[in-house]
Scaffold this active site. Structure first.
Site, PDB file in Angstrom:
ATOM      1  N   ASP A  23     -40.303 -18.069  44.409  1.00  0.00           N
ATOM      2  CA  ASP A  23     -41.185 -17.807  45.552  1.00  0.00           C
ATOM      3  C   ASP A  23     -41.000 -18.979  46.510  1.00  0.00           C
ATOM      4  O   ASP A  23     -41.893 -19.788  46.717  1.00  0.00           O
ATOM      5  CB  ASP A  23     -42.640 -17.683  45.084  1.00  0.00           C
ATOM      6  CG  ASP A  23     -43.550 -17.134  46.177  1.00  0.00           C
ATOM      7  OD1 ASP A  23     -43.063 -16.933  47.308  1.00  0.00           O
ATOM      8  OD2 ASP A  23     -44.753 -16.914  45.896  1.00  0.00           O
ATOM      9  N   GLU A  55     -37.630 -12.331  52.929  1.00  0.00           N
ATOM     10  CA  GLU A  55     -38.304 -12.412  54.224  1.00  0.00           C
ATOM     11  C   GLU A  55     -37.595 -13.423  55.112  1.00  0.00           C
ATOM     12  O   GLU A  55     -37.634 -14.621  54.844  1.00  0.00           O
ATOM     13  CB  GLU A  55     -39.760 -12.832  54.003  1.00  0.00           C
ATOM     14  CG  GLU A  55     -40.527 -11.892  53.094  1.00  0.00           C
ATOM     15  CD  GLU A  55     -41.663 -12.611  52.347  1.00  0.00           C
ATOM     16  OE1 GLU A  55     -42.601 -13.064  53.003  1.00  0.00           O
ATOM     17  OE2 GLU A  55     -41.580 -12.715  51.119  1.00  0.00           O
ATOM     18  N   HIS A  59     -49.805 -15.629  55.504  1.00  0.00           N
ATOM     19  CA  HIS A  59     -49.441 -14.419  56.240  1.00  0.00           C
ATOM     20  C   HIS A  59     -50.434 -14.063  57.355  1.00  0.00           C
ATOM     21  O   HIS A  59     -50.821 -12.905  57.521  1.00  0.00           O
ATOM     22  CB  HIS A  59     -49.293 -13.235  55.277  1.00  0.00           C
ATOM     23  CG  HIS A  59     -48.155 -13.375  54.300  1.00  0.00           C
ATOM     24  ND1 HIS A  59     -47.023 -14.108  54.557  1.00  0.00           N
ATOM     25  CD2 HIS A  59     -47.985 -12.866  53.043  1.00  0.00           C
ATOM     26  CE1 HIS A  59     -46.194 -14.040  53.523  1.00  0.00           C
ATOM     27  NE2 HIS A  59     -46.758 -13.302  52.577  1.00  0.00           N
ATOM     28  N   HIS A  88     -42.302  -7.549  55.187  1.00  0.00           N
ATOM     29  CA  HIS A  88     -42.589  -7.793  53.774  1.00  0.00           C
ATOM     30  C   HIS A  88     -42.258  -6.588  52.899  1.00  0.00           C
ATOM     31  O   HIS A  88     -43.054  -6.172  52.056  1.00  0.00           O
ATOM     32  CB  HIS A  88     -44.060  -8.182  53.624  1.00  0.00           C
ATOM     33  CG  HIS A  88     -44.333  -9.144  52.510  1.00  0.00           C
ATOM     34  ND1 HIS A  88     -44.163  -8.826  51.191  1.00  0.00           N
ATOM     35  CD2 HIS A  88     -44.749 -10.426  52.525  1.00  0.00           C
ATOM     36  CE1 HIS A  88     -44.497  -9.859  50.437  1.00  0.00           C
ATOM     37  NE2 HIS A  88     -44.851 -10.853  51.231  1.00  0.00           N
ATOM     38  N   ARG A 128     -47.188 -19.686  54.375  1.00  0.00           N
ATOM     39  CA  ARG A 128     -48.394 -20.515  54.313  1.00  0.00           C
ATOM     40  C   ARG A 128     -48.458 -21.620  55.354  1.00  0.00           C
ATOM     41  O   ARG A 128     -47.432 -22.207  55.707  1.00  0.00           O
ATOM     42  CB  ARG A 128     -48.509 -21.150  52.916  1.00  0.00           C
ATOM     43  CG  ARG A 128     -48.763 -20.105  51.845  1.00  0.00           C
ATOM     44  CD  ARG A 128     -48.697 -20.676  50.446  1.00  0.00           C
ATOM     45  NE  ARG A 128     -49.045 -19.633  49.478  1.00  0.00           N
ATOM     46  CZ  ARG A 128     -48.201 -18.695  49.056  1.00  0.00           C
ATOM     47  NH1 ARG A 128     -46.961 -18.671  49.501  1.00  0.00           N
ATOM     48  NH2 ARG A 128     -48.587 -17.772  48.196  1.00  0.00           N
TER      49      ARG A 128
END
Ligand code: BGC
Length: 387
Positions: A287, A353, A141, A215, A116
């Site tokens: 996350d 990631e 993304h 991803h 982000r």
């Protein structure tokens, strides 16, 4: 086919990693065939504008990859378990329409900026840029049409004992609000030992920011087989970046010690996932970006290990990047049906990631993601499989 240990080491060295960096060996699991063949191309589907999308199949050292020209998507990634039984360990779809309609970035290349950027806005050299906003107030993304939704030019190669694909995409000046024409090349290499290496390269003709990643949603028991809460995960990071409610880092580099975010020793993903830590409540699980202890390195170094105890399948990741976004598949909600015809529910996969930290363009204390004309952005991530 007999595996030649020296060739394996030579190929790991060519990949720029010490043979010991990832631990284990680069040899194929028992029963796995090792045969690098020239990648094979087939028609996969056609986009609404008439563009044909191809699927490339390649295999080496017991690892088999299927890659789409759309989004550079890893549509399938098969590796053997401890008995040599192969399974596709990457979530995906069997049709192009599903990828276009509703994919949460399954297997895709992410750009120009992984994760982000707050309010989709940043200032560089005194000029403020407004990006495409596609996640509440923020840009996620790369914006509404990121690199995951572009058709890449794909060039197959065989080099020594390696097989692979070179994917090229040029993003024009102003694309999704980003300055500069960005020429990106991503190389997927399968080594004779079954390693999957991703090399990212990009150049620009104006100062810009860039943060490319991959991803893949991992489920080492096989996609569609259920939850990854029993997978054991280890991350070499003593700190992570807590976020606000929009999942934008607050700027703090918080200690993982004494929190559910401590993965310095391998533990099952599910062990602390319901601990009720305020950061987990915000994200509906994990996350977050982990601040890798090793920092930015000239060569990839081991940073994480994921293991499915039942099958023995193990993934070791090495990277030169400073961060790792560990996303525990929190937004999979049973509405998507995957490659094998089973639906994906919350926690049925996880993403690891390798990246720069989210929102770096607005966080002067984070490592810089600025790329200037004349420079080449170059990073590498190595996935080593064993069982
Ligand atoms: C992000 C998640 C997001 C997901 C998209 C991850 O990289 O960290 O917040 O929902 O991508 O499926």
């Amino acid at each position: 086919m007999e595996l030649n240990r020296r060739t394996v080491i030579a190929s790991a060295a060519a990949a720029g990693i010490a043979a010991s960096a990832l631990g284990g060996t680069a040899e194929a699991a028992p029963g796995a065939a090792s045969h690098g063949r020239r990648p094979v191309k087939e028609h996969f589907g056609t986009l609404a504008d008439g563009t044909k999308v191809y699927r490339w199949s390649l295999e080496n050292g017991g690892t088999a990859l299927k890659v789409l020209s759309y989004g550079g998507i890893v549509q399938s990634l098969e590796i053997p378990d401890r008995h040599g039984r192969r399974a596709n360990v990457s979530l995906g779809f069997d049709s192009l329409d599903d990828y276009v309609a509703s994919s949460p970035y399954f297997g895709a290349l992410i750009g120009r900026y992984g994760n982000r950027i707050a309010k989709g806005r940043f200032t560089l050299d005194g000029k403020t840029y407004q990006l495409s906003v596609n996640d509440g107030d923020n840009s996620l993304h790369g914006g509404a049409k990121g690199f995951d939704k572009r058709v890449w030019d794909v060039e197959p190669f065989v080099s020594g004992s390696d097989v692979g694909l070179r994917l090229h995409h040029t993003s024009v000046d102003g694309d999704m609000g980003y300055p500069g024409t960005l020429r990106a090349t991503v190389t997927y290499t399968l080594t004779r030992g079954g390693d999957w290496i991703i090399d990212y390269e990009a150049t620009t003709d104006k100062a810009t920011v860039v943060n490319l990643t991959s991803h893949v949603y991992w489920n080492l028991a096989g996609e569609g087989s259920g939850s990854i809460e029993d997978h054991e995960l280890q991350i070499a990071a003593a700190r992570y970046t807590p976020t606000d409610a929009g999942l934008i880092p607050t700027g703090e580099l918080a200690k993982v010690a004494g929190t559910p975010f401590d993965f310095r020793r391998a533990k099952p993903v599910g062990r602390d996932i319901r601990a009720g830590h305020p950061q987990q409540v915000l994200a509906k699980g994990y996350d977050h970006n982990w601040v890798l202890d090793k920092g930015i390195t000239a060569e990839p170094e081991h940073i994480a290990t994921l293991r499915d105890p039942a099958s023995g399948r193990t993934l070791r990741i090495a990277t030169d990047q400073p961060g790792l976004q560990f996303y525990s598949g929190n937004f999979l909600d049973g509405t998507l049906t995957g490659t094998s015809g089973r639906t994906y529910r919350q926690g049925d996969a996880l993403c690891l990631e390798t990246q720069h930290f989210p929102d770096s363009p607005n966080q002067p204390a984070f490592p810089s993601t600025v790329l200037r004309p004349g420079e080449t952005y170059r990073t590498r991530t190595v996935h080593r499989f064993s069982a």
